[in-house]
Each structure stands twice: as structure tokens, then as C-alpha cells.
Design an enzyme around this catalytic site. Structure first.
Site, short mmCIF file in Angstrom:
data_model
loop_
_atom_site.label_atom_id
_atom_site.label_comp_id
_atom_site.label_asym_id
_atom_site.label_seq_id
_atom_site.Cartn_x
_atom_site.Cartn_y
_atom_site.Cartn_z
N GLU A 42 -38.63 -26.95 -6.88
CA GLU A 42 -38.53 -26.72 -5.53
C GLU A 42 -38.99 -28.09 -4.67
O GLU A 42 -39.66 -29.10 -5.07
CB GLU A 42 -39.56 -25.67 -4.97
CG GLU A 42 -39.44 -24.61 -5.86
CD GLU A 42 -38.79 -23.28 -5.29
OE1 GLU A 42 -38.53 -23.18 -3.98
OE2 GLU A 42 -38.32 -22.36 -5.97
N GLU A 59 -40.05 -6.32 -16.31
CA GLU A 59 -39.65 -7.24 -17.21
C GLU A 59 -39.33 -8.65 -16.93
O GLU A 59 -39.80 -9.41 -17.38
CB GLU A 59 -38.43 -6.47 -18.19
CG GLU A 59 -37.93 -7.46 -19.48
CD GLU A 59 -39.27 -7.66 -20.40
OE1 GLU A 59 -39.28 -6.52 -21.04
OE2 GLU A 59 -39.54 -8.77 -20.52
N GLY A 82 -32.37 -29.13 -9.15
CA GLY A 82 -32.66 -28.07 -9.04
C GLY A 82 -33.54 -26.95 -9.94
O GLY A 82 -33.83 -25.73 -9.73
N LYS A 96 -48.02 -15.09 -14.41
CA LYS A 96 -47.57 -14.52 -15.60
C LYS A 96 -48.53 -14.21 -16.49
O LYS A 96 -48.43 -13.46 -17.36
CB LYS A 96 -46.35 -15.50 -16.17
CG LYS A 96 -45.17 -15.50 -15.10
CD LYS A 96 -44.27 -16.75 -15.29
CE LYS A 96 -42.96 -16.70 -14.45
NZ LYS A 96 -42.32 -17.72 -14.41
#
Lengths: 443, 443
Positions: free
Chosen positions: B195, B134, B192, B210
């Protein structure tokens, strides 16, 4: 049509009630039997539909040999009972009868669950029978399973739901059209969103039943309908709506379950929400449930809260989930059914709308040339803009500077679009194609 | 702290990796062991955490006796493996090792699932092991389970997701502040959200993984990463954003899986969406997945898409769900845990903000009198409006007509509020209290 002989391990399903939702469930179980069986992993068969009046008109004509008026006999012979009669009795005694003999039960009966849920769950636990009721809250929206399974390793602190489409439609009309409560209610009744006797919806009783079910699953403790504070929307005036709007709020009927250190408050009442809140933009007859959990933070689930077809989707999801675990050893991995053979298609097979931004020569006939190229590739134009130009339609005005053309096309295939853009680039009147972006308008 | 003796039927859990998400999962399994065990219905125990560097600083200090550097030995001795190393190897071989010996696996490893998902699912099916993931899509948002279970009796035709928070933040900044792509990216890196090497996010690779996972579950057919058409957002200019806005669109990076009669197109690209679309208002680092099914219609799932705490919620949901079915016979009814004793509290215990609308006498000192009553009951005022009056703050002007006062309070209890309203009604200067409505501002 005589029913074919059942495979020995087939899962038999009995349906109680064939109203709005029941007729759709019967249709799916008959017309989509192969799909549903493949999803379950075992053959599935609807063996009977219990109704009060076999001759009543229905949204889908149920095969005559499935119809019965003996609900008890049906309950006693099947593996899985789908209860869609609604109300307290005889639904309650039939569900109890099924659970006591260990048959699985799927229901959308919010009134029953909100008052006798703890008792029925206890019977199910005793006999090891499954009892599922996703359709009882939020229609098609998967909300109970996410709350119960996906958030089972977290602590839910608050649930706020727009769980009654009738009242949401009425408040929405009052907010957007300035209608008075009575007029908005009459309109909702005309459109079939509100019943002739709208009390259960308007006074918040329907939402309160759902609040009890949501609170029970969210907090892992039993709550019943009579423990929910309940206030409807009949006292909300157009003045209230306008004053709320003037301060940046919208008024919604919310079902709220909120945890405190030593207990939980469950309540249904008209509520001012800031217009920036995710629930504030839930319009018309849609439903949405907002969940706050300690680790997950804020979540929202949104979709159609009522109607035969959407609600039947939730019922069938429960049927498949329960049936999967009736015969087979629990396969807790997501199933990729062998029955389905769906190929990955190349991007050229995609069809979307497109946005094209071009710098073009600033002279007569440019638009005509461009339109010709699009037409030659079966790409039609939905809208065209020429920023900075005086004439929005037709030709670009003469000037020293180049001009810009922005086009949104109707649906076209990637293949046609690519060929179109290639040819546009080659046109003398097109200086550069700056951007080609896809547009998703259709749902 | 020596680990207590394990009950014989306890479920043992081994954690691989203790980064951002792993540290939170370790914390929950240790600090909330009783809660998790109650939810599972069987004692649950974290028996080891495999890490590369035992001395590395972590968000939560893992008890020394749990730490090991021998991941294989840990995998070989537990009932349930939680893999949070990420990337292809050694995560892949460790998951395979666990599944082959029949141990359950929970992972959030999207890259691995998107390329080797079909293979790993086949191994799980062969040995009867559970494999859940999940957390691999949409962070805390329950999306895979709803798609796989709740919609298992329906036909999903299209899935569109904002599944990458970095790109959504960048596009959102470009849209709302007019920032250029490079500046928005730099800002995302500073906060943040992005990256140091933002390629995987910005070029759409993360979203493509995804898309493959979503497409596989939605269409019950295997799709892998390399079957997803992928276009990132690095070519999107401020001009594109402005032109889109001028026509009522917003640009989002969407992961789309769309079914056609003979296959499905999976694609990731910048997309123009009408501003009225439910996905259009998903801001900043939030994620949302929009699903269209034949019967259910349109659904949307919304929440935090990344971060240690939210993602750990999804991991723990899988852990509890899987663990529930490891020992106990499948109890397919929603559990109301006996361990929890949460009382229903009366509405007087609710605390919300309140909106009060009053007709008052049009003379000096009215506001002072009202404010005094509120203060006496510990109800403080967030804002006050006097529609139609010239002075918004302070006293109402003298005139022949009565005046109106609308107050929004800070958080107060129902009890205090009721007493306040009662006393307001008794004031000579208050003609009528027209409305008292609750306001939910806090999430």
C-alpha cells in the site's frame, strides 16, 4: 480397571482392528479421553476394540476388558465405528452394517473407498450416517476436508499428489545417491518403508486408489480404482533419472486427476517435474498434494504420509469432527474450549536461537571477552564467523580496521538474550551491535 | 433483470462491501448460482449488496437491483451475511447485529477477529449462529478449517506462518536481487503488493492479527492482537540478508505461536530460517503456514495469500460449508453432487509433455527422419539433447558408435504420442526406444 458408569449422553466408540494405527487410536481415546471429550463438547468413551487375536503383541497394550473378537456385536452397540482392519472384507460388510443402522463411521481404508466409495456414500446418505476417511489419502495431511469443504465454492481443475511414500523414497534415493532401482528398493525394505511384497506400492496400485478418492472429492463425481490409468516405477532406470536431472527435471510418481470439459482423466505414472515445482522438493517418505482451482490458484498440502502416529492424527480428527455433530446442534463456529486455560505469555518467555552481528575492536582478547559475557548469561555459542578476518576461530588479527563478529547462539530465552546484548553493548571492545535476529532451526 | 421468485427454502445471502474481494464474491454468487446451489444442496440466492457508493467502479458490475446503501436492513433480512467491509466499524456492529438475530456470518476481517474474536464467538455460541473466517489468514489457503477440524484430535505445539505477502516479497527481493529495503519496498508498491502507507504490513501488524487468530484456533484458547509481540522488517539491512545467506539462512517475517506448559508465546519478527526448511522456499507474494502437532508431526499449507480472486475462493468455501448446514440435517459424508455428471475418460484423452529416450544409428539424416515422424502426428519438439555428441543441434556426427537422442515434446495427447512412438520404433535409424516418460510442466 472396571469401566466407570457412562454418562447418559456419552458418545460410544467401537474400534475395529488394533494394528499400527489402531493401537495409537486406542491409546489416544483412553489416555486423552478428557481432552477429546472437551474438544467434542460431549463425553466420549471407547467401549470396545475388536481384534482377531487378543494375545497379539501391539504398540500400546489395550486394557483387557475392551478387547473382543465379536466385531459385529461391537458394531451393533456403538454410536461411532472406527474401522482400521483394512482391505475389502470383513471391513466392507462391517462398515455397511454400521451405516445401515445409522452409526457414524471413520475409516482409513483406501482400497475399500476406491472401489466401493460411491455405494457406501449412498448408504450413508440414505440413513443420515456420517462416513469420513481423511486418513485414506496422505496420512496425517489434511487434504480431503480442505478439498471438500474449503474449496467447495471453487472449481478444482487439477490435483497432483505424491501420495505414496515408498515410491517417493526409492526415486529420491535413486536421484540423490545414484542408487539403482533394486538397491533403493532393498534399502526401503530394510528401513521398513517398503513391504516384503512391494507390488502394491511399486506398481502404483496404492497411489491409484488414492487418485480415485481425490478425483471423486475434487470433481464432485464418483470415480473408482479401475478408472485410473496406472503405471508403476519398476521400469524407471538410473539413466532416466540422470537424463532428467541433466535437463533440470526430477522424476516423481504422481497421482493426477485432471478435469476436461466432458470428463476427467485419472492417472498414476512416473512423471518428470521441473526442479522448481513445489512438488519437486518433497523428499523421502513425505507426501504432498498440489491442487489447482479456478479462483484459489495453486495450493499445496505437505506432511507425513504414513506411520501409526501421523495416521492416527487424521483418524482422530475425523472422530472429533463427526462426534461434535452427533449430539450437539451444529455449532459451526470454531470452538474455544472452556476446558483449556492457556495464558498468553510475554515475549521474554520465548526461547529461540539468536544471530548477533557486532562491530568490534580489532585486537587480541575480544572473542574471549564476548564469550565470557554470553556464558555468564547461560547463552552458548553454536557458530561464530568473522567475515574478512583471516582466522576464523580464536582471536581477531591485529589491523588498523575494526573487525566484525557474527554469532549464532544455541537455544536461549529472550530474557537471557536481552541481558546479554545489553552487557555486550557496554563492553569497551564492542563498538556497535548492528543486528540481533531470531533463528528458528528446530521444527 | 427482475429477480425470479425465491423458492421457499432458498438460503438468502447479503453481501456487505464490494471491493476487491467483494466484487468477486458477488460475481460467483450470481454467475455460478446453480453450481453453488448444487454444492449446498439447497437453492442459494444473493439478495443484496450493501455499499457506501453505488456508483463506484468495481471489478465486476453488480446488477443495479442488488445494490443498497442500507447495510442494517440487509443484515436484518438474510440467512447469511458475508462481511467484506474490513476494519473495526461499522463491520463489527453489523456482524454483531447479524449474529444476535441468529444469522450466519462469513468474514475475512482479520483486524476485527484478532481484537474481538472471543466476544463475537461467544455471541455466536449463544444464539447458535455460525461464524466463519477462513479468508482472514492465508488468503486462499485452507488453514483455519484444517487446524480446527482435521487436527482436532491432536495437540498442536507450534505454528509458524509466512502470512504477509508484502513483507515476503520485499525480503525475497532483497535476498535474490541484492536490493536495499527502500528499493524493494518501492518496487512492491509499484507492483501493487504494498500500500501507499505500508506500515501495517512492514511493521508486522497484519501478521500479528493473523498470529492471534492462528494461536486461538491451534491452542483452543483465546488470544488477541495485543498479546502478540510484534517486530517488523524495516530494520532488516542488506548486510543482515547477506550474512544470513553466507551461513545458509534466509530471513523471513514469521508469525509464530508456540505452546509452553503454562501458556503460549505469540510473536511476529524477522527470523533466520535454514534454507532447507520447507518455509524457506516460499517465494514472492505466496503464503505458507507450517504446523507441528504431537501425532501428525510436521505439516505445511501453501498457496496465494492475497488478491481478490484467491481470497474469494476462501470466502465461498465458508459460504458453502455454512449454508450446507443451515437447512439440511447435517450430512457429514462427502457429497457427490448429482447435478454433476463427469465421466471418467480413458488415458488416451490425457495431454502432457513427453520425454523420449532413443538409441539411434549414428549417421546423417537421423534427426530429420525422427522430426518428420513427430510432425506427422502433430507432436512438436520443445527440446532435444544428444548426449555425448558434439553437435547439439542438427545432425549427429559420423562415428563408429551409435548415438543417443533425448526429446522433450510440447503438449501432446497420449493417443498421438503412442502412435508416434510406434512409428519411431519401426524406423530403420532407431535402434531402440529406451524410455517414454510423461512431463508435467504446466500447473
Amino acid at each position: 480397571m472396571a469401566p466407570a458408569t457412562l454418562p447418559e449422553d456419552a458418545i460410544t466408540i467401537g474400534l475395529l482392528g488394533a494394528g499400527n494405527v489402531g493401537a495409537q487410536v486406542a491409546r489416544t481415546l483412553v489416555e486423552e479421553r478428557e481432552l477429546i471429550s472437551a474438544r467434542v463438547g460431549t463425553p466420549v468413551r471407547l467401549t470396545g476394540v475388536a481384534v482377531r487375536d487378543p494375545e497379539a503383541p501391539r504398540d500400546w497394550k489395550i486394557p483387557g476388558e475392551l478387547i473382543t473378537t465379536d466385531a459385529e456385536a461391537l458394531v451393533d452397540e456403538v454410536d461411532l465405528v472406527v474401522e482400521l482392519i483394512g482391505g475389502m472384507e470383513p471391513a466392507g460388510e462391517l462398515i455397511e452394517r454400521a451405516l445401515r443402522r445409522g452409526a457414524a463411521v471413520v475409516t482409513g481404508n483406501k482400497a475399500l473407498l476406491a472401489s466401493r466409495g460411491a455405494e457406501l456414500n449412498a448408504i450413508a446418505a440414505e440413513t443420515g450416517a456420517a462416513l469420513r476417511f481423511e486418513a485414506s489419502v496422505g496420512g496425517a495431511i489434511p487434504i480431503l476436508r480442505p478439498v471438500e469443504e474449503s474449496l467447495s465454492g471453487d472449481r478444482i481443475t487439477k490435483v497432483m499428489g505424491i501420495v505414496n511414500g515408498t515410491t517417493n523414497y526409492i526415486l529420491d534415493q535413486m536421484d540423490t545417491t545414484g542408487a539403482a532401482f533394486d538397491d533403493a528398493l532393498a534399502e526401503a525394505q530394510k528401513l521398513g518403508y517398503a513391504e516384503a511384497d512391494p507390488t502394491a506400492d511399486v506398481e502404483g496400485h496404492d497411489a491409484a486408489a488414492k487418485a480415485a478418492i481425490l478425483g471423486t472429492l475434487a470433481f464432485h463425481a464418483p470415480f473408482s480404482f479401475d478408472e485410473v490409468y496406472c503405471e508403476g516405477i519398476s521400469a524407471v532406470t538410473q539413466d532416466d533419472i540422470e537424463a532428467a536431472a541433466a535437463s533440470g527435471y526430477v522424476i516423481k510418481l504422481l497421482a493426477i486427476a485432471e478435469k476436461q470439459a466432458d470428463g476427467a482423466v485419472l492417472r498414476v505414472h512416473p512423471t518428470l517435474l521441473p526442479r522448481t515445482h513445489p512438488l519437486a522438493s518433497v523428499r523421502g517418505a513425505f507426501n504432498a498434494v498440489f491442487v489447482v482451482a479456478e479462483n484459489a490458484g495453486e495450493l499445496m498440502f505437505y506432511g507425513q504420509g504414513a506411520g501409526g502416529l501421523p495416521t492416527s492424527s487424521a483418524i482422530m480428527g475425523d472422530v472429533v469432527s463427526v462426534a461434535r455433530r452427533l449430539r450437539t446442534p451444529v455449532a459451526e463456529s470454531p470452538g474455544v474450549s472452556d476446558a483449556v486455560n492457556l495464558a498468553p505469555l510475554p515475549i521474554e518467555r520465548a526461547t529461540t536461537q539468536y544471530y548477533i552481528d557486532m562491530d568490534v575492536a580489532d585486537k587480541e582478547g575480544v572473542i574471549a571477552e564476548i564469550a565470557q559475557v554470553l556464558a555468564a548469561h547461560r547463552v552458548s555459542i553454536e557458530s561464530m564467523r568473522q567475515p574478512g578476518s583471516v582466522t576464523v576461530e580464536g582471536e581477531v588479527e591485529d589491523s588498523d580496521n575494526g573487525a566484525k563478529v557474527q554469532i549464532v547462539t544455541h537455544l536461549a530465552s529472550e530474557k537471557d538474550l536481552h541481558e546479554t546484548v545489553q552487557e555486550l553493548r557496554d563492553l569497551d571492545v564492542v563498538k556497535t551491535v548492528n543486528s540481533v535476529l531470531r533463528v528458528e532451526v528446530e521444527k
